[in-house]
Design a protein around this motif. Structure first.
Motif, short mmCIF file in Angstrom:
data_model
loop_
_atom_site.label_atom_id
_atom_site.label_comp_id
_atom_site.label_asym_id
_atom_site.label_seq_id
_atom_site.Cartn_x
_atom_site.Cartn_y
_atom_site.Cartn_z
N GLU A 118 0.83 -1.21 0.00
CA GLU A 118 0.00 0.00 0.00
C GLU A 118 0.87 1.26 0.00
O GLU A 118 1.80 1.37 0.80
CB GLU A 118 -0.91 -0.03 1.23
CG GLU A 118 -1.89 1.12 1.29
CD GLU A 118 -2.89 0.94 2.42
OE1 GLU A 118 -3.31 -0.20 2.66
OE2 GLU A 118 -3.22 1.94 3.07
N GLY A 119 0.58 2.16 -0.93
CA GLY A 119 1.31 3.43 -1.01
C GLY A 119 2.49 3.39 -1.97
O GLY A 119 3.03 4.44 -2.32
N ALA A 120 2.90 2.19 -2.40
CA ALA A 120 4.06 2.10 -3.31
C ALA A 120 3.59 2.18 -4.76
O ALA A 120 2.52 1.70 -5.11
CB ALA A 120 4.81 0.79 -3.07
N GLY A 121 4.42 2.77 -5.60
CA GLY A 121 4.09 2.86 -7.02
C GLY A 121 5.34 2.76 -7.85
O GLY A 121 6.46 2.74 -7.33
N ARG A 122 5.13 2.66 -9.15
CA ARG A 122 6.26 2.62 -10.07
C ARG A 122 5.82 3.14 -11.43
O ARG A 122 4.64 3.05 -11.79
CB ARG A 122 6.86 1.22 -10.14
CG ARG A 122 5.97 0.19 -10.75
CD ARG A 122 6.41 -0.11 -12.16
NE ARG A 122 7.42 -1.11 -12.29
CZ ARG A 122 8.49 -0.94 -13.09
NH1 ARG A 122 8.68 0.17 -13.74
NH2 ARG A 122 9.35 -1.92 -13.24
N ALA A 123 6.78 3.70 -12.13
CA ALA A 123 6.52 4.18 -13.49
C ALA A 123 7.23 3.26 -14.46
O ALA A 123 8.18 2.56 -14.10
CB ALA A 123 7.04 5.61 -13.65
N PHE A 124 6.76 3.24 -15.72
CA PHE A 124 7.43 2.43 -16.74
C PHE A 124 7.37 3.13 -18.10
O PHE A 124 6.52 3.99 -18.33
CB PHE A 124 6.82 1.03 -16.82
CG PHE A 124 5.34 0.98 -17.03
CD1 PHE A 124 4.80 1.13 -18.29
CD2 PHE A 124 4.49 0.79 -15.95
CE1 PHE A 124 3.43 1.08 -18.48
CE2 PHE A 124 3.12 0.74 -16.13
CZ PHE A 124 2.59 0.89 -17.41
N GLY A 125 8.31 2.75 -18.96
CA GLY A 125 8.43 3.39 -20.27
C GLY A 125 7.76 2.59 -21.37
O GLY A 125 7.02 1.64 -21.12
N HIS A 126 8.06 2.98 -22.60
CA HIS A 126 7.48 2.33 -23.77
C HIS A 126 7.86 0.84 -23.82
O HIS A 126 8.95 0.47 -23.41
CB HIS A 126 7.98 2.99 -25.04
CG HIS A 126 7.83 4.48 -25.04
ND1 HIS A 126 6.61 5.10 -25.21
CD2 HIS A 126 8.72 5.46 -24.85
CE1 HIS A 126 6.77 6.40 -25.14
NE2 HIS A 126 8.04 6.67 -24.92
#
Ligand code: FE2
Length: 185
Positions: free
Chosen positions: A127-135
């Motif tokens: 809970e509360g953790a996130g991540r971004a990702f590219g193409h």
């Protein structure tokens, strides 16, 4: 003799012309999904179904496509990518697991690929953790809990033109299906 004012130029200088809002960066998408995942009222408004995933479409920043998704215990997406879209997601309730490939796969021209050793990455997002990702990010997202529903927020830009679905047998990844938005209804 007074000089006449010059006529206005026929077009505005480029520095003054109107242009669409810039596309959101993956950092901005990540900020959005984290803030939205912390919105208790919104997260609590998602209907939950013990038999399957539930979702509500949200307005993401800068014209991005965003979703609030509920995951019953034991559910997952299967392997897929989001083609040219970049994105981010964050867990609002429970814990999600992301299995991903640390490689950018060719966008087309193949049906099966044998993956080299060492490309698998797995992370748990409480809970509360996130991540971004590219193409061309290839991943699967799972709620591995046996008893606890998970809820997460996702954002993609550009809005998803298609999703490619893969099956995986050991090191072999096979393209199974290309889904377009009209098939997601
Ligand atoms: Fe995904």
């Amino acid at each position: 003799m007074p000089q006449h004012a010059s006529p206005l130029p026929p077009t505005l200088p480029s520095s003054l012309s109107f242009s669409p809002a810039p596309a959101p960066t993956s950092a901005e998408l990540l900020d959005f999904v984290r803030r939205t995942a912390a919105d208790r009222e919104l997260v609590d408004s998602l209907p939950l179904d013990p038999e399957g995933r539930t979702w509500v479409r949200l307005d993401g920043p800068g014209g991005s496509e965003a979703w609030l998704i509920g995951w019953p215990p034991g559910t997952g997406t299967g392997w897929h990518d989001h083609a040219e879209s970049l994105g981010a997601f964050a867990t609002a309730r429970g814990t999600l697991t992301e299995n991903a490939l640390a490689v950018r796969l060719p966008a087309s021209g193949w049906k099966t690929l044998e993956l080299a050793d060492g490309l698998d990455r797995s992370r748990r997002l409480p809970e509360g953790a996130g991540r971004a990702f590219g193409h061309h990010h290839v991943h699967e997202v799972l709620n591995e809990s046996t008893d606890t529903h998970a809820i997460s927020v996702h954002a993609y830009h550009p809005p998803l033109p298609l999703i490619r679905r893969f099956s995986r047998t050991g090191a072999v990844l096979r393209l199974e299906q290309v889904e377009r938005p009209e098939e997601w209804q």
